[in-house]
Design a protein around this motif. Structure first.
Motif, short mmCIF file in Angstrom:
data_model
loop_
_atom_site.label_atom_id
_atom_site.label_comp_id
_atom_site.label_asym_id
_atom_site.label_seq_id
_atom_site.Cartn_x
_atom_site.Cartn_y
_atom_site.Cartn_z
N ASP A 16 0.81 -1.22 0.00
CA ASP A 16 0.00 0.00 0.00
C ASP A 16 0.85 1.27 0.00
OD1 ASP A 16 -2.43 -1.24 -0.14
OD2 ASP A 16 -2.81 -1.22 2.01
N ILE A 17 2.06 1.20 0.54
CA ILE A 17 2.92 2.38 0.53
C ILE A 17 3.35 2.69 -0.90
CG2 ILE A 17 5.10 3.37 1.35
CD1 ILE A 17 4.81 1.64 3.85
N VAL A 18 3.67 1.62 -1.65
CA VAL A 18 4.02 1.81 -3.07
C VAL A 18 2.79 2.32 -3.83
CG1 VAL A 18 4.82 0.67 -5.17
CG2 VAL A 18 5.75 0.00 -2.94
N GLY A 19 1.61 1.77 -3.50
CA GLY A 19 0.37 2.22 -4.14
C GLY A 19 0.08 3.68 -3.85
N LEU A 20 0.33 4.11 -2.61
CA LEU A 20 0.13 5.51 -2.25
C LEU A 20 1.06 6.41 -3.06
CD1 LEU A 20 -1.12 7.68 -0.43
CD2 LEU A 20 0.66 7.20 1.25
N GLY A 21 2.30 5.97 -3.23
CA GLY A 21 3.24 6.75 -4.04
C GLY A 21 2.78 6.86 -5.48
N LEU A 22 2.23 5.76 -6.02
CA LEU A 22 1.72 5.77 -7.38
C LEU A 22 0.55 6.75 -7.53
CD1 LEU A 22 1.66 4.60 -10.27
CD2 LEU A 22 0.14 2.81 -9.39
N ILE A 23 -0.36 6.72 -6.57
CA ILE A 23 -1.53 7.62 -6.60
C ILE A 23 -1.08 9.07 -6.48
CG2 ILE A 23 -3.59 8.34 -5.34
CD1 ILE A 23 -3.94 5.83 -7.05
N ALA A 24 -0.15 9.34 -5.55
CA ALA A 24 0.33 10.72 -5.37
C ALA A 24 1.02 11.21 -6.64
CB ALA A 24 1.30 10.78 -4.18
N GLY A 25 1.85 10.37 -7.24
CA GLY A 25 2.52 10.77 -8.47
C GLY A 25 1.55 11.00 -9.61
N THR A 26 0.51 10.17 -9.67
CA THR A 26 -0.51 10.32 -10.72
C THR A 26 -1.25 11.64 -10.57
OG1 THR A 26 -0.80 7.92 -10.88
CG2 THR A 26 -2.59 9.31 -11.71
N LEU A 27 -1.67 11.96 -9.34
CA LEU A 27 -2.38 13.22 -9.10
C LEU A 27 -1.49 14.41 -9.42
CD1 LEU A 27 -4.28 12.43 -5.78
CD2 LEU A 27 -5.26 12.61 -8.06
N ALA A 28 -0.22 14.33 -9.03
CA ALA A 28 0.71 15.42 -9.32
C ALA A 28 0.85 15.63 -10.82
CB ALA A 28 2.08 15.12 -8.69
N ALA A 29 0.95 14.53 -11.57
CA ALA A 29 1.09 14.63 -13.02
C ALA A 29 -0.16 15.23 -13.65
CB ALA A 29 1.37 13.25 -13.61
N VAL A 30 -1.34 14.80 -13.19
CA VAL A 30 -2.59 15.32 -13.74
C VAL A 30 -2.70 16.82 -13.49
CG1 VAL A 30 -5.11 15.30 -13.48
CG2 VAL A 30 -3.85 13.14 -13.62
N LYS A 42 -2.83 22.28 -22.65
CA LYS A 42 -3.85 23.30 -22.37
C LYS A 42 -5.12 23.01 -23.14
CE LYS A 42 -4.43 28.31 -22.13
NZ LYS A 42 -3.79 29.64 -22.35
N LYS A 43 -4.98 22.62 -24.41
CA LYS A 43 -6.14 22.28 -25.23
C LYS A 43 -6.76 20.97 -24.77
CE LYS A 43 -7.64 21.68 -30.01
NZ LYS A 43 -7.23 21.69 -31.44
N PHE A 44 -5.93 19.99 -24.40
CA PHE A 44 -6.42 18.69 -23.95
C PHE A 44 -7.30 18.83 -22.72
CE2 PHE A 44 -6.01 14.93 -21.23
CZ PHE A 44 -6.37 13.92 -22.11
N PHE A 45 -6.85 19.60 -21.73
CA PHE A 45 -7.62 19.73 -20.49
C PHE A 45 -8.76 20.73 -20.62
CE2 PHE A 45 -3.98 17.52 -18.69
CZ PHE A 45 -4.61 16.67 -17.77
N SER A 46 -8.81 21.46 -21.71
CA SER A 46 -10.01 22.27 -21.97
C SER A 46 -11.16 21.37 -22.45
CB SER A 46 -9.72 23.34 -23.02
OG SER A 46 -9.50 22.75 -24.30
N ILE A 47 -10.81 20.17 -22.88
CA ILE A 47 -11.81 19.20 -23.34
C ILE A 47 -12.06 18.11 -22.30
CG2 ILE A 47 -12.36 17.50 -25.13
CD1 ILE A 47 -10.51 19.11 -27.01
N VAL A 48 -10.99 17.59 -21.71
CA VAL A 48 -11.06 16.50 -20.74
C VAL A 48 -10.85 17.07 -19.34
CG1 VAL A 48 -10.12 14.29 -20.01
CG2 VAL A 48 -10.18 14.89 -22.45
N PRO A 49 -11.86 17.05 -18.45
CA PRO A 49 -11.69 17.59 -17.11
C PRO A 49 -10.64 16.81 -16.31
CG PRO A 49 -14.01 17.22 -17.63
CD PRO A 49 -13.21 16.55 -18.71
N ALA A 50 -9.85 17.52 -15.52
CA ALA A 50 -8.84 16.86 -14.69
C ALA A 50 -9.50 15.86 -13.73
CB ALA A 50 -8.05 17.91 -13.91
N LEU A 51 -10.69 16.22 -13.22
CA LEU A 51 -11.40 15.34 -12.30
C LEU A 51 -11.66 13.98 -12.93
CD1 LEU A 51 -12.87 14.96 -9.59
CD2 LEU A 51 -14.92 15.90 -10.67
N LEU A 52 -11.95 13.97 -14.22
CA LEU A 52 -12.20 12.72 -14.93
C LEU A 52 -10.98 11.81 -14.84
CD1 LEU A 52 -14.15 11.19 -16.89
CD2 LEU A 52 -12.90 12.27 -18.74
N LEU A 53 -9.80 12.36 -15.04
CA LEU A 53 -8.59 11.55 -14.99
C LEU A 53 -8.26 11.11 -13.57
CD1 LEU A 53 -6.27 13.39 -17.55
CD2 LEU A 53 -7.86 11.50 -17.91
N CYS A 54 -8.61 11.93 -12.59
CA CYS A 54 -8.37 11.54 -11.20
C CYS A 54 -9.19 10.31 -10.81
CB CYS A 54 -8.69 12.71 -10.26
SG CYS A 54 -7.56 14.10 -10.43
#
Length: 420
Positions: A16-30, A42-54
């Motif tokens: 789970d610690i590795v999983g937490l790191g993966l989730i944190a890195g994913t959110l940071a990237a998004v 900029k154009k991509f996220f004007s179409i696809v909401p960040a919340l969707l990727l989260c």
């Protein structure tokens, strides 16, 4: 010859610690990419909401066996029992009740209309789908709708709270999370942003009075200039201490209170009053509201709601880890249910807005203050004017405060309609 049993698939990441790191890195990237470092993103996220990727990137991890969303403890107890109630505290302590009243009766009327529209829409869509396609509202659909009502009256934290309150199955919850994204983030929010660019013409045609909006722009700009400052380490320590401290106290009180209710109130089980989690959510929500009348509300000036939203996004990602992306393919009619629900909400806002001659901004923020809450209401508000974004935060936090109670009532109504 004996047939050997097939070994169950094992996730690539089991720590789970590795999983937490993966989730944190994913959110940071998004979040980094959604800030638009290049024209493409900029154009991509004007179409696809960040919340969707989260939601969906963690769901992909679960779907393809990178992590096991059912076995991890990141959601329960970490995200559900700690981050969710802490987010509720930090997102409600900044509510300025007097400030909301000064915004004017029409704005408040439209916000309340939006809330009523969500509650009414749940009932209408359930009944309509019972007539069109009864299988859609069979089984535990009512519980998934209760969770969705939490999201559409206050946001993701309320949705997660209703999930635990009504014990919504993970697959059902995942299906309604998709309905939430499609109807709220892909249909409603882009529609309101599109209308924002035509607000002046629409308001002129409807004879709407926009003087209150101009007054709000100046008042909010003055407040921001007076109160905003860069948070210090002490500020951040106090914010986290208040949030987690109240969570700890709520857990300590919730256990005996839930036990007493279960032993002394005949309808406690039916109303979920014997649930420790329900009491944790309610105690944290009311504690945040109580703090909003004290000097603790000034913590918003140094980022209390931002820390609360940070907790919320970790919660959203942990919920996504449990999603089955193929689940909605089995129940496509749920999208029609969600669309009917949303059209009832918008229809009621339109009718009341015309009767009150309310500006289009009031309709838009009355909708997003409920459906998107503080996560996306500022986006819609800023589409009308950048200085109006805090109005979205203000009404969005009211949604956080009222969503748990009103979605709970909606869930009880749906449960009664389903005969559960």
């Amino acid at each position: 010859m004996a047939i050997e049993a097939t070994e169950p698939s094992v996730a690539l990441i089991q720590n789970d610690i590795v999983g937490l790191g993966l989730i944190a890195g994913t959110l940071a990237a998004v979040f980094y990419l959604s800030s638009g470092p290049t024209p493409f993103w900029k154009k991509f996220f004007s179409i696809v909401p960040a919340l969707l990727l989260c939601y969906f990137i963690p769901a992909l991890y679960n779907t393809f066996g990178v992590i096991d969303g059912q076995q991890t403890k990141l959601y329960n107890p970490v995200a559900r029992d700690v981050l969710l109630p802490a987010a509720l505290v930090l997102l409600t302590l900044s509510i300025d009740i007097k400030g909301i009243l000064r915004l004017g009766p029409k704005l408040l009327a439209m916000f309340v209309t939006g809330t009523v529209g969500i509650m009414l829409g749940a009932i209408v869509s359930f009944q309509v789908m019972r007539f069109i396609h009864p299988q859609t509202v069979a089984g535990d659909t009512w519980a998934g709708m209760a969770a969705l009502a939490g999201s559409w009256i206050g946001g993701g934290a309320n949705m997660a709270a209703m999930r635990e309150t009504f014990n919504v199955d993970a697959t059902t919850f995942g299906q309604f999370a998709v309905v939430d994204i499609v109807c709220a983030s892909i249909f409603l929010m882009p529609l309101l942003i599109w209308l924002a660019g035509r607000a002046e013409r629409i308001d002129a045609r409807n004879g709407a009075d926009t003087a209150a909006i101009d007054d709000m722009k100046h008042r909010i700009a003055d407040y921001e200039a007076r109160n905003s400052r860069i948070p210090t380490l002490t500020d951040l320590m106090v914010i986290v201490g208040v949030g987690l401290g109240i969570v700890g106290a709520a857990h300590a009180l919730a256990v005996p209170v839930a036990a007493w209710c279960g032993a002394n109130i005949s309808f406690a089980r039916q109303a979920s009053l014997d649930s420790t989690f329900v009491w944790v959510v309610m105690l944290c929500t009311f504690a945040g509201l109580a703090l909003s009348f004290t000097r603790m509300r000034n913590l918003e000036a140094v980022g209390a709601s931002k820390v609360g939203t940070l907790f919320l996004y970790f919660l959203i990602a942990c919920i996504g880890m449990q999603m089955d992306l193929a689940a909605l393919a089995d129940r496509p009619w749920l999208l029609l249910l969600g669309l009917i629900w949303m059209l009832v909400h918008l229809g009621l806002l339109y009718v009341v807005g015309r009767l009150l001659k309310a500006p289009l901004f009031f309709l838009a923020i009355g909708s997003q203050g409920n459906v998107g809450a503080a996560a996306s209401a500022p986006v819609v508000a800023a589409a009308f004017h950048p200085s109006l974004a805090p109005v979205g935060v203000l009404l969005g936090t009211v949604g956080y405060a009222t969503g748990t109670v009103l979605a709970y009532i909606t869930g009880l109504i749906l449960k009664w309609m389903a005969g559960a």
